[in-house]
Scaffold this motif. Structure first.
Motif, PDB file in Angstrom:
ATOM      1  N   ALA A 319       5.347   2.247  13.258  1.00 53.89           N
ATOM      2  CA  ALA A 319       5.119   2.826  14.185  1.00 53.89           C
ATOM      3  C   ALA A 319       4.187   3.548  14.134  1.00 53.89           C
ATOM      4  CB  ALA A 319       6.228   3.121  15.397  1.00 53.89           C
ATOM      5  N   GLN A 320       3.907   4.158  12.789  1.00 56.46           N
ATOM      6  CA  GLN A 320       3.027   5.328  12.317  1.00 56.46           C
ATOM      7  C   GLN A 320       2.532   4.633  11.699  1.00 56.46           C
ATOM      8  OE1 GLN A 320       5.406   8.607  10.966  1.00 56.46           O
ATOM      9  NE2 GLN A 320       7.175   8.378  12.785  1.00 56.46           N
ATOM     10  N   PRO A 321       0.931   5.580  11.336  1.00 64.08           N
ATOM     11  CA  PRO A 321       0.350   5.404   9.887  1.00 64.08           C
ATOM     12  C   PRO A 321       0.400   5.137   8.780  1.00 64.08           C
ATOM     13  CG  PRO A 321      -0.799   6.631  11.438  1.00 64.08           C
ATOM     14  CD  PRO A 321       0.834   6.390  12.209  1.00 64.08           C
ATOM     15  N   GLU A 322       0.022   3.885   8.474  1.00 59.53           N
ATOM     16  CA  GLU A 322       0.804   3.661   6.606  1.00 59.53           C
ATOM     17  C   GLU A 322      -0.637   4.500   5.822  1.00 59.53           C
ATOM     18  OE1 GLU A 322       2.830   2.657   5.087  1.00 59.53           O
ATOM     19  OE2 GLU A 322       3.992   1.507   6.798  1.00 59.53           O
ATOM     20  N   ALA A 323      -0.086   5.114   4.744  1.00 61.59           N
ATOM     21  CA  ALA A 323      -1.198   5.966   4.074  1.00 61.59           C
ATOM     22  C   ALA A 323      -2.047   4.951   2.799  1.00 61.59           C
ATOM     23  CB  ALA A 323      -0.403   6.673   2.654  1.00 61.59           C
ATOM     24  N   PHE A 324      -1.634   3.340   3.273  1.00 63.48           N
ATOM     25  CA  PHE A 324      -1.768   2.901   1.829  1.00 63.48           C
ATOM     26  C   PHE A 324      -1.088   1.282   2.717  1.00 63.48           C
ATOM     27  CE2 PHE A 324      -1.104  -0.657  -1.465  1.00 63.48           C
ATOM     28  CZ  PHE A 324      -2.584  -0.475  -1.700  1.00 63.48           C
ATOM     29  N   GLY A 325      -0.088   1.147   2.264  1.00 65.49           N
ATOM     30  CA  GLY A 325       0.522  -0.320   3.582  1.00 65.49           C
ATOM     31  C   GLY A 325       1.211  -0.861   1.551  1.00 65.49           C
ATOM     32  N   ARG A 326       1.387  -1.007   0.845  1.00 68.67           N
ATOM     33  CA  ARG A 326       1.532  -1.589   0.149  1.00 68.67           C
ATOM     34  C   ARG A 326       1.752  -2.942  -0.084  1.00 68.67           C
ATOM     35  NH1 ARG A 326       6.350  -2.661  -2.947  1.00 68.67           N
ATOM     36  NH2 ARG A 326       7.822  -1.141  -1.402  1.00 68.67           N
ATOM     37  N   VAL A 327       3.208  -3.183   0.693  1.00 69.19           N
ATOM     38  CA  VAL A 327       4.124  -4.428   1.246  1.00 69.19           C
ATOM     39  C   VAL A 327       2.938  -5.550   1.915  1.00 69.19           C
ATOM     40  CG1 VAL A 327       5.405  -5.660   2.946  1.00 69.19           C
ATOM     41  CG2 VAL A 327       6.075  -3.563   1.664  1.00 69.19           C
ATOM     42  N   ILE A 328       1.967  -5.042   2.568  1.00 69.36           N
ATOM     43  CA  ILE A 328       0.852  -5.849   3.232  1.00 69.36           C
ATOM     44  C   ILE A 328       0.021  -6.752   2.181  1.00 69.36           C
ATOM     45  CG2 ILE A 328      -1.294  -6.049   4.839  1.00 69.36           C
ATOM     46  CD1 ILE A 328       1.792  -6.354   6.309  1.00 69.36           C
ATOM     47  N   VAL A 329      -0.542  -5.543   0.749  1.00 68.88           N
ATOM     48  CA  VAL A 329      -1.351  -5.753  -0.264  1.00 68.88           C
ATOM     49  C   VAL A 329      -0.089  -6.944  -0.955  1.00 68.88           C
ATOM     50  CG1 VAL A 329      -2.517  -4.773  -2.544  1.00 68.88           C
ATOM     51  CG2 VAL A 329      -2.011  -4.142  -0.126  1.00 68.88           C
ATOM     52  N   GLU A 330       0.946  -6.595  -1.341  1.00 62.27           N
ATOM     53  CA  GLU A 330       1.456  -7.839  -2.039  1.00 62.27           C
ATOM     54  C   GLU A 330       1.966  -8.889  -1.761  1.00 62.27           C
ATOM     55  OE1 GLU A 330       4.742  -4.385  -4.256  1.00 62.27           O
ATOM     56  OE2 GLU A 330       5.170  -5.442  -2.689  1.00 62.27           O
ATOM     57  N   ALA A 331       2.000  -8.778  -0.747  1.00 64.31           N
ATOM     58  CA  ALA A 331       2.165 -10.121   0.476  1.00 64.31           C
ATOM     59  C   ALA A 331       0.915 -10.838   0.699  1.00 64.31           C
ATOM     60  CB  ALA A 331       2.673 -10.033   1.761  1.00 64.31           C
ATOM     61  N   GLN A 332       0.014 -10.356   0.564  1.00 57.17           N
ATOM     62  CA  GLN A 332      -1.319 -11.392   0.044  1.00 57.17           C
ATOM     63  C   GLN A 332      -1.993 -11.930  -1.421  1.00 57.17           C
ATOM     64  OE1 GLN A 332      -4.939 -10.014   3.305  1.00 57.17           O
ATOM     65  NE2 GLN A 332      -3.714  -8.077   2.040  1.00 57.17           N
ATOM     66  N   ALA A 333      -1.678 -10.884  -2.187  1.00 56.24           N
ATOM     67  CA  ALA A 333      -1.124 -11.244  -3.716  1.00 56.24           C
ATOM     68  C   ALA A 333      -0.470 -12.951  -3.613  1.00 56.24           C
ATOM     69  CB  ALA A 333      -1.093 -10.193  -4.834  1.00 56.24           C
ATOM     70  N   MET A 334       0.535 -12.738  -2.728  1.00 53.23           N
ATOM     71  CA  MET A 334       1.085 -14.137  -3.056  1.00 53.23           C
ATOM     72  C   MET A 334       0.632 -15.117  -2.136  1.00 53.23           C
ATOM     73  SD  MET A 334       3.492 -13.640  -5.026  1.00 53.23           S
ATOM     74  CE  MET A 334       4.701 -15.155  -5.309  1.00 53.23           C
ATOM     75  N   GLY A 335      -0.272 -15.063  -1.790  1.00 54.39           N
ATOM     76  CA  GLY A 335      -1.138 -16.081  -0.601  1.00 54.39           C
ATOM     77  C   GLY A 335      -0.164 -15.888   0.209  1.00 54.39           C
ATOM     78  N   LYS A 336       0.535 -14.953   1.479  1.00 51.40           N
ATOM     79  CA  LYS A 336       0.939 -15.515   2.296  1.00 51.40           C
ATOM     80  C   LYS A 336       0.125 -14.647   3.849  1.00 51.40           C
ATOM     81  CE  LYS A 336       4.190 -17.596   0.901  1.00 51.40           C
ATOM     82  NZ  LYS A 336       4.171 -19.077   1.633  1.00 51.40           N
ATOM     83  N   PRO A 337      -0.299 -14.855   4.648  1.00 53.54           N
ATOM     84  CA  PRO A 337      -0.638 -14.482   5.931  1.00 53.54           C
ATOM     85  C   PRO A 337       0.230 -13.446   6.564  1.00 53.54           C
ATOM     86  CG  PRO A 337       0.241 -17.038   6.796  1.00 53.54           C
ATOM     87  CD  PRO A 337       0.413 -16.494   5.516  1.00 53.54           C
ATOM     88  N   VAL A 338      -0.386 -11.835   6.834  1.00 57.24           N
ATOM     89  CA  VAL A 338      -0.425 -11.212   7.533  1.00 57.24           C
ATOM     90  C   VAL A 338      -0.680 -10.772   8.889  1.00 57.24           C
ATOM     91  CG1 VAL A 338      -0.189 -10.489   4.512  1.00 57.24           C
ATOM     92  CG2 VAL A 338      -2.098  -9.396   5.962  1.00 57.24           C
ATOM     93  N   ILE A 339       0.630  -9.637   9.048  1.00 61.59           N
ATOM     94  CA  ILE A 339       0.765  -9.313  10.289  1.00 61.59           C
ATOM     95  C   ILE A 339       0.768  -8.007  10.361  1.00 61.59           C
ATOM     96  CG2 ILE A 339       1.152  -9.583  12.980  1.00 61.59           C
ATOM     97  CD1 ILE A 339       1.655 -12.538  12.346  1.00 61.59           C
ATOM     98  N   VAL A 340      -0.437  -7.192  10.700  1.00 55.26           N
ATOM     99  CA  VAL A 340       0.493  -5.854  10.749  1.00 55.26           C
ATOM    100  C   VAL A 340      -0.406  -4.917  11.990  1.00 55.26           C
ATOM    101  CG1 VAL A 340      -0.532  -5.924   8.415  1.00 55.26           C
ATOM    102  CG2 VAL A 340      -2.442  -5.615   9.721  1.00 55.26           C
ATOM    103  N   THR A 341       0.009  -3.823  12.379  1.00 54.93           N
ATOM    104  CA  THR A 341      -0.066  -3.245  13.104  1.00 54.93           C
ATOM    105  C   THR A 341      -0.922  -2.109  13.229  1.00 54.93           C
ATOM    106  OG1 THR A 341       1.541  -1.465  12.381  1.00 54.93           O
ATOM    107  CG2 THR A 341       2.041  -2.369  14.323  1.00 54.93           C
ATOM    108  N   ASN A 342      -2.124  -1.394  14.129  1.00 54.32           N
ATOM    109  CA  ASN A 342      -3.494  -1.088  13.779  1.00 54.32           C
ATOM    110  C   ASN A 342      -3.397   0.693  13.214  1.00 54.32           C
ATOM    111  OD1 ASN A 342      -6.534  -0.778  13.827  1.00 54.32           O
ATOM    112  ND2 ASN A 342      -6.813  -1.278  15.651  1.00 54.32           N
ATOM    113  N   HIS A 343      -3.327   0.622  12.194  1.00 48.37           N
ATOM    114  CA  HIS A 343      -3.358   1.767  12.620  1.00 48.37           C
ATOM    115  C   HIS A 343      -3.416   2.626  11.082  1.00 48.37           C
ATOM    116  CE1 HIS A 343       1.209   3.114  14.027  1.00 48.37           C
ATOM    117  NE2 HIS A 343       0.703   2.056  12.733  1.00 48.37           N
ATOM    118  N   GLY A 344      -3.284   3.482   9.978  1.00 47.96           N
ATOM    119  CA  GLY A 344      -3.499   4.244   8.685  1.00 47.96           C
ATOM    120  C   GLY A 344      -4.183   3.079   7.936  1.00 47.96           C
TER     121      GLY A 344
END
Length: 430
Positions: A319-344
């Protein structure tokens, strides 16, 4: 909102902030590489951080200590301690226990003298602060000893009053100020007046060796599925993150209810860290919606690579901006589609429509639609997405890339100190 793929087309990259020319004729023309400044135990770099319990700043600190030792330097880390301090032993880096988690002004002042003594005793060449309270002590010690002072903004550090702004402002006093994303860099420049010649954007890096789908065995997947008691006939929607309201677990629960699909299960991975009231609220809402068989609270996970691979979609519902968003980068490294909220930093770490989908924060209806779209990808589309997502991370967000860029900042300051001197540089500065 459409998730489509043309295999092999992802080429986006991030700006890692190439070193700017140093003032007063101390040039940095690219010929001076980090390798030329490292070896024989030099330089000695002291990183200061409140503690080494868990978190992104702590992980970055450990990664840089390891990289510095591999480069031939000497890595010292001062903190109040924690379980991650043991990792330093593996890399032959040294941990020094100091009460750096304290925000007490008297303790901060005493810590400055302790750091000054440590700098002189150990011949420290650079001090690098990763949080505000120890940064105040480090800044004072750096001024007393004349060594370069580096800071890393791991978060934007918002403020409501002038006193808090002044407390945060020490992070902008570095001779070089590192921001973990362009989003953070823009905030630092705007709110703390850090000039371009001192500001470096170095995105956080993830461990793409561990986070490699080819390295996760079937046995690890089976064990995790059994531990979480996951049925074989459900698609897994993973939301990693500590159980705190701003991470958006309630929004994902609402989205699962709106999907109205029995073949979908959300797994909330993360410790409540003592937030038992919020955890109880999550459990109550799951029961109210009749989702006991579709939402699992899995607590902390020691095998996140297997967790990502076990999932079909990975969600960041912050609900608040992520400074980086490590989880989403890790998930993409594992080849997974990601859904993220639009800020940060989302605009930097996800290619909307190619490696994931971006949805408005606090909007379970749109999130549910995005989850449905990601689950509808056929096997060919999923393989194409997996290849493109991992390629995107390998091009931009590896741990090695982060460490190399940070070593470059250290080398830049060593060059500056040798040719101009820190006192003259600071006198000529703003």
């Amino acid at each position: 909102m459409t998730l489509t793929h043309t295999p092999g087309t992802v080429t986006a990259s991030t700006d890692t902030g190439n070193p700017a020319p140093a003032p007063d004729g101390a040039s940095w023309d690219g010929a001076n590489t980090a390798a030329g400044w490292f070896g024989g135990g030099r330089p000695v770099v002291l990183q200061v951080i409140p503690s080494l319990v868990t978190g992104g700043a702590e992980r970055g600190c450990i990664d840089m200590a390891a990289a510095l030792m591999r480069a031939g330097g000497t890595a010292l880390v001062a903190s109040s301690g924690g379980p991650m301090a043991r990792e330093l032993e593996r890399y032959k880096a040294e941990h020094i226990t100091l009460p750096l988690a304290s925000k007490n002004p008297f303790t901060i002042w005493r810590n400055a003298s302790r750091l000054e003594a440590l700098i002189r005793q150990r011949g420290v060449d650079i001090i690098h602060a990763r949080s505000r309270a120890p940064a105040w002590s480090a800044w004072i010690a750096a001024r007393r000893t004349g060594i370069p002072f580096v800071t890393t903004f791991h978060a934007p550090y918002n403020f409501k009053g002038e006193m808090k702004r002044r407390y945060n402002a020490v992070m902008g006093k570095g001779d070089r100020v590192i921001a973990v994303s362009r989003f953070v860099a823009e905030h630092v420049a705007d709110k703390y007046g850090v000039e371009p010649d001192r500001l470096r954007t170095i995105p956080r890096g993830v461990d793409t060796f561990t986070l490699d789908p080819e390295r996760v065995s079937q046995e690890r997947l089976i064990k995790l599925a059994r531990d979480w008691r996951l049925p074989e006939d459900q698609r897994i929607i993973l939301l990693p993150g500590r159980l705190t309201r701003w991470k958006g677990q309630l929004d994902l629960i609402e989205a699962i209810a709106l999907l109205k699909r029995d073949d979908v299960r959300a797994v909330l991975v993360g410790s409540d860290q003592g937030r038992t009231e919020y955890r109880a609220e999550l459990v109550a809402r799951i029961r109210e919606l009749g989702l006991e068989g579709q939402v699992t609270i899995a607590d902390h996970c020691n095998d996140m690579a297997a967790a990502y691979l076990l999932s079909d979609v990975v969600v960041s519902a912050s609900a608040q901006p992520e400074a980086f968003g490590r989880v989403i980068v890790e998930a993409q490294a594992m080849g997974k589609p990601v859904i993220v909220t639009n800020h940060g930093a989302v605009a930097e770490t996800v290619i909307d429509g190619e490696t994931g989908l971006v949805v408005p924060p606090g909007d379970p209806t749109t999130m549910a639609a995005a989850i449905g779209e990601a689950l509808a990808l056929d096997s060919l589309q999923r393989r194409a997405l997996a290849a493109d997502a991992r390629r995107f991370v390998l091009q931009n967000y590896t741990r090695e890339r982060m460490c190399e860029a940070t070593l470059g900042v250290y080398a830049e300051l060593l060059h500056l100190r040798a040719t101009v001197g820190m006192a003259a540089y600071r006198k000529a500065g703003p």
